[in-house]
Write an enzyme that holds these catalytic residues in place. Structure first.
Site, PDB file in Angstrom:
ATOM      1  N   ASP A  91       0.718  -1.177  -0.197  1.00 49.94           N
ATOM      2  CA  ASP A  91       0.002  -0.028  -0.130  1.00 49.94           C
ATOM      3  C   ASP A  91       0.651   1.314  -0.169  1.00 49.94           C
ATOM      4  O   ASP A  91       2.189   1.243   0.334  1.00 49.94           O
ATOM      5  CB  ASP A  91      -0.902  -0.035   1.322  1.00 49.94           C
ATOM      6  CG  ASP A  91      -0.222  -0.031   2.611  1.00 49.94           C
ATOM      7  OD1 ASP A  91       0.706  -0.892   2.578  1.00 49.94           O
ATOM      8  OD2 ASP A  91      -0.700   0.642   3.378  1.00 49.94           O
ATOM      9  N   GLU A 149      -0.437  -1.910   5.382  1.00 49.73           N
ATOM     10  CA  GLU A 149       0.424  -1.972   6.502  1.00 49.73           C
ATOM     11  C   GLU A 149       0.346  -0.515   7.053  1.00 49.73           C
ATOM     12  O   GLU A 149       0.507  -0.301   8.295  1.00 49.73           O
ATOM     13  CB  GLU A 149       1.559  -2.101   5.778  1.00 49.73           C
ATOM     14  CG  GLU A 149       2.809  -2.058   7.019  1.00 49.73           C
ATOM     15  CD  GLU A 149       3.209  -0.749   7.662  1.00 49.73           C
ATOM     16  OE1 GLU A 149       3.461  -0.818   8.803  1.00 49.73           O
ATOM     17  OE2 GLU A 149       3.665   0.123   6.877  1.00 49.73           O
TER      18      GLU A 149
END
Length: 409
Positions: A91, A149
């Site tokens: 991400d 994350e």
């Protein structure tokens, strides 16, 4: 500055095998594609599609849509052996990129400002290499491409979805490209590497009034200021000096104009620590302080406190394995950095609570090329030479960990 493929003579690349050096231009291409198309946590649809397409093209078995956008690829060797997982987050962050490069983010307000595009690329390169070199290791490799994350956290839902089962994982490794270390170094240690992350939000309810008549009010700004100062005493006076901890108030809002005493204030902050014994301690202590000060001033409060990630704690044997590999990949002794802790947090910690593992830092900064901005900076970028080094690190870890199981007689 326009980025180019890094000059590979800048570090000693002789330990990197020829097949991975040959792969380097492809790694750069994949990384730049991912960098150009960043996505926030649990929204990594394009990223997941890109990963799945590569795995499909290489004939690697994989599952998609795990914990929304996660992917797990499985590579089985031709011989039985242990199961090693390799984790990569994918991400990006809600940051407007300021780099002027050909691969600049094309998604407004979203940027890969922490190196996750590189982590995904390194895992892809590792998958490609291993799928073409099955005789070089035993057992099974699981490559876990994890969403979110940066928040709210994709590791825990992936674990709950069973990514460490069928077959059961014996060990796990992961890396973080790290601009706090120069290219050509590896930071690895056993025990605590990264801190627990806990967050709090507090609203204080006093009594507003005229700035010239404070005796008629309960000043929320004065109240909040006392609390901010008192919170700093938790670490300085309640925590053993041999333990590391941080209490930070990062946001404080109250009042609107010159002559009005604020009746309400809000603050937000974070707590960090390495030692798991502090789980539950800081939330309790913060509430005691807030409650005591509010009671003394005749105010009320609403406090929310929650744990985001536990500390990242490496298994000693797995850290020794990664360290031995690092010593064969980077120039030693200066290339291996043993004391590389940070109060930053990572949800790799959830995986490490489940199976023995090691998370390590791969140096990626190159000041000579202007590639040394800190993580989460709008001009963050890294030396892409680190991509091939990361693949070499992972492949050597696989070859060392995935040996034949001992035969029982």
């Amino acid at each position: 500055m326009t980025a180019t493929v890094p000059n590979q003579s800048s570090v000693n690349l002789s330990p990197i095998r020829a097949d991975i050096r040959t792969l380097q231009p492809q790694l750069v291409e994949w990384r730049r594609h991912l960098h150009q198309h960043p996505e926030l946590g649990f929204q990594e649809q394009l990223t997941a599609e890109f990963i799945a397409r590569q795995l499909r093209n290489w004939g690697i078995d994989h599952q998609t849509n795990i914990a929304e956008t996660g992917i797990v690829a499985t590579i089985e060797s031709r011989q039985p052996g242990p199961v090693l997982a390799i984790r990569a987050d994918m991400d990006a962050l809600p940051i407007q990129e300021e780099n002027e490069v050909s691969y600049k983010s094309c998604h407004d307000g979203i940027m890969h400002a922490c190196g996750h595009d590189g982590h995904t690329t390194i895992a892809l390169g590792t998958a490609y290499y291993l799928s073409r070199h099955l005789p070089d290791f035993c057992g099974t490799i699981k490559l876990i491409f994890q969403p979110a994350e940066e928040g709210p956290g994709g590791a825990k839902p992936m674990i709950e979805a069973g990514v460490l089962k069928n077959p059961d994982v014996d060990g796990i490794i992961g890396l973080h490209l790290w601009n706090n270390l120069p290219l050509g170094t590896v930071g690895v240690r056993s025990g605590a590497l990264m801190a627990a992350v806990e967050l709090f939000e507090c609203t204080l309810f006093g009594k507003g009034g005229h700035g010239a008549m404070p005796h008629q009010t309960v000043d929320a700004i004065v109240l909040g200021s006392q609390i901010v100062n008192a919170l700093q005493a938790i670490v300085s006076r309640n925590v053993d000096p041999l333990d590391s901890a941080v209490v930070t108030v990062g946001s404080f809002h109250a009042g609107h104009t010159h002559n009005v005493i604020a009746g309400q204030a809000t603050m937000k902050g974070t707590v960090r620590y390495f030692n798991p014994k502090f789980q539950g301690y800081f939330g309790k202590r913060i509430e005691e302080i807030v409650a005591g000060i509010c009671q003394g001033q005749g105010a009320e409060y609403d406090l929310s406190y929650y744990s985001l990630y536990p500390p990242v704690i490496n298994d000693e044997s797995m850290a020794n394995l990664v360290r031995s590999v690092a010593e064969s990949v980077v120039e030693t002794p200066a290339g291996v950095v043993p004391e590389c802790q940070t109060m930053g947090g990572e949800d790799m910690s959830f995986f490490l609570q489940e199976v023995p593992g090691c998370y390590f830092f791969l140096g990626a900064a190159n000041r000579d090329r202007g590639l040394a901005y800190p993580h989460h900076h709008p001009r963050f970028d890294f030396d892409e030479t680190a991509l091939g080094m990361g693949v070499e690190m992972f492949v050597r870890c696989v070859e060392k960990f995935c040996q034949p199981r001992p035969t029982s007689f």
